[in-house]
Scaffold this motif. Structure first.
Motif, PDB file in Angstrom:
ATOM      1  N   GLU A 101       0.817  -1.221   0.000  1.00  0.00           N
ATOM      2  CA  GLU A 101       0.000   0.000   0.000  1.00  0.00           C
ATOM      3  C   GLU A 101       0.842   1.259   0.000  1.00  0.00           C
ATOM      4  O   GLU A 101       0.348   2.355  -0.290  1.00  0.00           O
ATOM      5  CB  GLU A 101      -0.964   0.011   1.192  1.00  0.00           C
TER       6      GLU A 101
ATOM      7  N   THR B  32      -8.486  -0.427  -9.469  1.00  0.00           N
ATOM      8  CA  THR B  32      -7.370   0.339  -8.924  1.00  0.00           C
ATOM      9  C   THR B  32      -7.184  -0.057  -7.466  1.00  0.00           C
ATOM     10  O   THR B  32      -8.127   0.008  -6.662  1.00  0.00           O
ATOM     11  CB  THR B  32      -7.626   1.842  -9.040  1.00  0.00           C
TER      12      THR B  32
ATOM     13  N   GLN C 190      -4.598   0.061  -3.952  1.00  0.00           N
ATOM     14  CA  GLN C 190      -3.453   0.509  -3.164  1.00  0.00           C
ATOM     15  C   GLN C 190      -3.613  -0.111  -1.784  1.00  0.00           C
ATOM     16  O   GLN C 190      -4.277   0.441  -0.898  1.00  0.00           O
ATOM     17  CB  GLN C 190      -3.393   2.038  -3.098  1.00  0.00           C
TER      18      GLN C 190
ATOM     19  N   ARG D  95     -18.669  10.610   1.627  1.00  0.00           N
ATOM     20  CA  ARG D  95     -17.526  10.817   2.507  1.00  0.00           C
ATOM     21  C   ARG D  95     -17.992  10.946   3.953  1.00  0.00           C
ATOM     22  O   ARG D  95     -18.972  11.641   4.230  1.00  0.00           O
ATOM     23  CB  ARG D  95     -16.760  12.074   2.082  1.00  0.00           C
TER      24      ARG D  95
ATOM     25  N   LYS E 296      -7.057   2.020  -0.701  1.00  0.00           N
ATOM     26  CA  LYS E 296      -7.944   2.201  -1.852  1.00  0.00           C
ATOM     27  C   LYS E 296      -8.189   0.893  -2.580  1.00  0.00           C
ATOM     28  O   LYS E 296      -7.279   0.099  -2.786  1.00  0.00           O
ATOM     29  CB  LYS E 296      -7.348   3.214  -2.838  1.00  0.00           C
TER      30      LYS E 296
ATOM     31  N   SER F 147     -12.029   4.639  -0.652  1.00  0.00           N
ATOM     32  CA  SER F 147     -10.700   5.212  -0.439  1.00  0.00           C
ATOM     33  C   SER F 147     -10.656   5.715   0.993  1.00  0.00           C
ATOM     34  O   SER F 147     -11.698   6.009   1.596  1.00  0.00           O
ATOM     35  CB  SER F 147     -10.412   6.347  -1.421  1.00  0.00           C
ATOM     36  N   SER F 148      -9.468   5.787   1.551  1.00  0.00           N
ATOM     37  CA  SER F 148      -9.319   6.176   2.945  1.00  0.00           C
ATOM     38  C   SER F 148      -8.028   6.953   3.124  1.00  0.00           C
ATOM     39  O   SER F 148      -7.009   6.637   2.498  1.00  0.00           O
ATOM     40  CB  SER F 148      -9.321   4.934   3.846  1.00  0.00           C
TER      41      SER F 148
ATOM     42  N   PRO G 274      -0.371   3.110  -6.758  1.00  0.00           N
ATOM     43  CA  PRO G 274      -1.532   2.244  -6.997  1.00  0.00           C
ATOM     44  C   PRO G 274      -1.302   1.346  -8.209  1.00  0.00           C
ATOM     45  O   PRO G 274      -0.663   1.755  -9.196  1.00  0.00           O
ATOM     46  CB  PRO G 274      -2.669   3.237  -7.252  1.00  0.00           C
TER      47      PRO G 274
ATOM     48  N   LEU H  87     -10.997   0.425  -5.919  1.00  0.00           N
ATOM     49  CA  LEU H  87     -12.088   1.079  -6.636  1.00  0.00           C
ATOM     50  C   LEU H  87     -12.119   0.596  -8.075  1.00  0.00           C
ATOM     51  O   LEU H  87     -11.079   0.530  -8.742  1.00  0.00           O
ATOM     52  CB  LEU H  87     -11.891   2.602  -6.607  1.00  0.00           C
TER      53      LEU H  87
END
Length: 953
Positions: free
Chosen positions: A623, A634, A636, A721, A658, A669-670, A627, A660
């Motif tokens: 990570e 995608t 990561q 979000r 991530k 995603s974070s 990515p 996605l």
């Protein structure tokens, strides 16, 4: 109350007594005999009585047997005759004579007596006679009033001498001695000695348990010490302490958790012990378990698990089983569960013996019977053990040429990881770079979900020349496709260039090389030809095959097999190795699909092609790197697992920041690294620190975090979000609104309150209204916001439906001239006993609302769907009797939308909790229908509070 129910209640609630009383008093009183006799008209007491009477008349003491067998025989003789004495009044004299004769076996002059050979240095001469002694004391207590003074003196003299021996020795088997000392002190009216024994017993018993209730010596010793008949003093003393009111074990959190673990998590679906510590892979035998029937005294969950293990009528017909049986109407199989201090125990929920299951062992402290098996795993599936550790066939004993050191003291005999380890001699492996501790740092992260489980554990200081973190994922069988297991092993050696050694012990000697360095398969014994394949996401630098053993007391369960040692070179820069393994079970019905290695920039892994167009991707990545893109996903993350169905992302798991799909419609995603699993409308999140996270999922109207609606922002890319706190959380993505705001933005009710006018609120519905803590919370909210202005009236009817609601609306609602009415009847409309057509539920609702509005056209109406139900152990079948509950709920949604009324859809919240946090859900709805105070405030009240705050502004 029926006779049967009164018997159940009598069995569940043993009366607490003063510490000392007239005989009998230790575990039963004479005034209880009639009730105990009446129970024998019903199962399982009927069968238990039959066995007891049969054994009481036929069992004979044989002085020529071994000491251990003589002790076991005497224990049984005393127990069954004491029970027969209670239940079979016409023949009491016979049982009395048997008990007197049994006590004489403690006399040194009696051939084959048990007194001469008492020896605290050996288990055989300490623990089995301890059980015989306890049952002798209990039997004496029961027949005391029918003995002459001389007979009492004689019996007490013999037993006192035995008690003196136990009081003056300190054997290694502490809880046995504590129990023996305690029961005699109780009989002998010696409070100080009794308190000392009670205290020592608690200290020693508690020392066997991890913080989370896992038995540190492993499943085998848990079942032996807490259920076996040949050492029942170890567990029966708990019941005596409870009966006396002298200590409380039934509600002790560690022991409750232990009973749930032991009866559920500690066994495979085939009812075999998971082989951790000194544990053989034996199948569960119910005929020697006298301590299992009391499991329901600790919790309904433990009782349900025990009921699935042991049909009560199959238990031994002994005094202890008859008196301590806590009836449980329904058995249930354990579900996946994680014990932070103990391990992860995963299994499918189909309740069948061919279900797939896995266990990962990691305790923070170790017992005397622990092995060097930190972070070891065991697997089962398709009716067979698939992977096992070294087992056990008695303390200090070798097995088929494999040394005791191999079985007990070498990590290589278990499914572990070592660093720079060379086996040497298979049957007497090397000690160099062996594990140096029998415990690790416990489970560090993880969650369970409906179709997917995950846990990660740290080796702590167990490995002398490095560390290992092992993550286990279990993909359940689903959608007609078989399940499988994934391991991510992260190894950091103390020196660069060392080798990480991954050890796998399939439960077989028959293996095939599928792709050398990458894939291997073992054939197991069993119907439908079960198999286990091991696939590495990165090719091993070298592999070795060695002879290994799983020791067992039974020739059927033990074996000598061939195990795999796969060696992976750590990095020459950071001494790091990341090893991905897929463990794929299969059989004739669920053949193994094509599994292939894949590799790209910053990742490696495997694909599993279940069906044409349906592919799982199991990924090992980084990570911290850029990515990577894997088939339009995608990613990561360090770890990932996802399924694509004809190009569409179906579900996913990731440990990272991530994942996605490239269309930007499904994923997350974070800002901080997170564990994330999402399938359909639900998911799990775990964070080490708070993080802003963005979730992408089509059609989502709102997100529930831990069952509660959370505010979300909408970034430009169409995600949702939110700030997620540190810790473990459940996610639910609601496609229907939880609060349907169809009515006026600010109803007259709130306008009147703002003007200082007094208002009346009526809650109208079922027992979910009558007992609902949310009604009191609402009243308190009004009193705080509008002091003295609002009168609340709970007009609900327990056990009623909308037929009753329509018939009583005038008296219970309209006569109060309400300004706000909150209505729910769908839950009971759905009950089979009413046989109500769905259409009538809708017409009743319309009639109730119409009559209320005819009285006051300005009244504010709020409709509700309530919580889901479940079939709790009480036998009410709360959910089964409401098979079309959602159809009746839909009446309320349709009516609210069509007629412009606000609706609070609590069902969505509770149903999500039930699906994805089942243990928490059952805790909050203990009887199957009615949320307790805490549950109501956590999961029903928040929607109502949100509505109040929205409408009152």
């Amino acid at each position: 109350m029926s006779m049967f129910k009164s018997i159940i209640i009598a069995a569940v609630f043993l009366m607490q007594l003063p510490l000392y009383a007239e005989h009998p008093f230790i575990l039963v009183r004479e005034q209880d005999y009639t009730d105990l006799q009446e129970r024998a008209e019903y199962e399982p007491w009927k069968s238990l009585k039959h066995k007891a009477l049969e054994d009481a008349s036929s069992l004979k003491f044989n002085s020529a047997e071994s000491y251990k067998h003589r002790a076991r025989t005497l224990s049984t003789i005393m127990s069954v005759n004491a029970l027969a004495y209670i239940l079979d009044e016409p023949n009491r004299q016979t049982y009395l004579e048997h008990i007197i004769q049994g006590i004489e076996i403690w006399d040194k002059s009696t051939p084959g007596n048990l007194r001469d050979e008492l020896n605290g240095a050996k288990w055989d001469t300490t623990v089995p006679p301890g059980a015989a002694f306890m049952n002798s004391v209990l039997a004496l207590d029961i027949v005391y009033n029918d003995l002459t003074e001389d007979q009492i003196k004689r019996a007490e003299s013999l037993l006192s001498d035995v008690a003196d021996y136990f009081n003056n020795t300190n054997p290694a088997w502490k809880i046995s001695n504590d129990a023996v000392r305690g029961v005699w002190a109780l009989y002998d009216n010696n409070p100080d000695a009794f308190d000392a024994a009670k205290t020592a017993y608690r200290t020693h018993m508690s020392s066997y348990l991890s913080e989370d209730g896992v038995f540190l010596d492993g499943p085998g010793y848990a079942l032996a010490r807490l259920t076996n008949v040949d050492r029942e003093q170890k567990h029966l003393f708990m019941d005596i302490l409870e009966y006396q009111g002298a200590d409380h074990w039934y509600d002790d959190p560690q022991m409750v958790a232990c009973y749930e673990w032991m009866t559920g998590s500690a066994l495979s679906p085939t009812k075999q012990n998971w082989t951790f510590g000194d544990t053989a892979p034996e199948r569960f035998i119910s005929s020697n378990k006298s301590g299992l029937l009391r499991a329901g005294s600790f919790s309904a969950t433990a009782g349900a698990y025990a009921r699935a293990l042991q049909a009560p009528e199959s238990a031994p017909g002994r005094l202890s089983t008859y008196l301590t049986y806590n009836p449980h109407s329904n058995g249930s199989e354990a579900s996946s569960r994680i014990y932070t201090d103990g391990g992860a125990f995963f299994r499918e929920r189909n309740g069948e013996d061919h279900a797939l299951a896995a266990a990962l062992w990691n305790t923070k402290t170790a017992g005397d019977h622990a092995h060097f098996d930190v972070n070891s795993i065991t697997l089962a599936g398709y009716g067979s053990l698939l992977m096992a550790n070294s087992g056990y066939n008695g303390w200090g004993r070798p097995y088929k040429g494999f040394s005791w050191d191999y079985i007990k003291k070498r990590a290589v005999s278990s499914n572990t990881v070592l660093i720079d380890y060379s086996v040497g001699e298979d049957r007497q492996p090397s000690t160099l770079n062996n594990h140096v501790q029998r415990h690790g740092s416990g489970i560090t992260s993880g969650f369970t979900a409906a179709d997917f489980d995950y846990a990660s554990a740290s080796s702590g200081n167990a490995i002398p020349n490095g560390t290992q973190n092992r993550a286990l994922a279990f993909v359940h069988s689903q959608d007609g496709m078989g399940g499988y297991f994934v391991l991510w092993d992260t190894v950091v050696a103390k020196e660069a260039g060392a080798y990480a050694n991954v050890i796998f012990h399939p439960y077989s000697a028959n293996y095939t090389v599928l792709d050398d360095g990458c894939a291997y398969q073992w054939d197991m014994a069993g119907e439908n030809h079960p198999k286990l394949s091991i696939h590495f996401g990165t090719e091993a630098d070298s592999v070795e095959f060695h002879d290994g053993a799983t020791a067992s007391f039974s020739w059927k369960e033990g074996l000598v097999g061939k195990y795999l040692k796969a060696n992976f070179l750590t990095s020459d820069t950071d001494a790091h190795a990341s090893i991905l393994s897929v463990l794929y079970p299969s059989d004739d019905a669920y053949p193994e699909p094509p599994i292939a290695r894949i590799e790209g920039d910053h990742y490696s892994g495997l694909t599993i092609g279940h069906h044409p167009g349906v592919v799982d991707y199991v990924i090992n990545a980084d990570e911290t790197a850029e990515p990577c893109n894997i088939d339009d996903i995608t990613l990561q993350a360090d770890q990932a697992l996802f399924r694509k169905d004809h190009g569409k992302l179906k579900w996913f798991f990731a440990k990272g920041v991530k994942l996605l799909d490239n269309s930007g419609t499904f994923g997350f995603s974070s800002e901080k690294s997170a564990l994330v699993y999402i399938k359909a409308d639900s998911g799990r999140v775990e964070l080490g620190e708070p993080s802003v996270m963005t979730f992408y999922r089509p059609k989502t109207k709102s997100i529930l975090l831990d069952g509660k609606v959370v505010p979300v922002g909408e970034p430009d890319d169409g995600g949702m979000r939110l700030l997620v706190p540190a810790g473990k959380h459940s996610l639910y993505f609601a496609e229907s609104p939880l609060i349907r705001l169809n009515g006026d933005a600010r109803p007259d009710f709130f306008k009147s309150l703002a003007e200082g006018k007094k208002q009346t609120v009526v809650f109208y519905g079922t027992s979910l209204t009558v007992t609902g803590e949310w009604t009191r919370a609402m009243a308190q909210w009004f009193e705080k916001r509008y002091p003295g202005q609002v009168t609340t009236i709970n007009a609900g009817g327990s056990g009623q439906n909308s037929d009753w609601g329509l018939g009583h609306v005038q008296k219970r609602v309209i006569e109060h001239d309400p300004d706000l009415v909150v209505i729910e009847f769908a839950y009971n409309d759905a009950h089979e006993k009413f046989q109500m057509p769905i259409e009538r539920g809708l017409s009743n609702l319309d009639a109730i609302v119409s009559r209320i509005r005819a009285n006051n056209p300005d009244v504010t109406i709020v409709l509700q769907t309530m919580n889901d139900g479940w079939d709790a152990p009480n036998g009410n079948r709360s959910r089964s009797v409401r098979p079309q509950l959602e159809a009746y709920n839909q009446n309320y949604r349709i009516y609210a939308d069509k007629n412009g009324y606000d609706l609070l859809d609590h069902f969505i919240v509770w149903h999500a909790l039930k699906l994805y946090e089942p243990q928490k859900y059952q805790e909050y709805v203990p009887d199957g229908s009615h949320p307790n105070k805490e549950g109501s405030l956590l999961y029903t009240w928040p929607l109502m509070k949100s509505w109040l705050e929205e409408k009152s502004h």
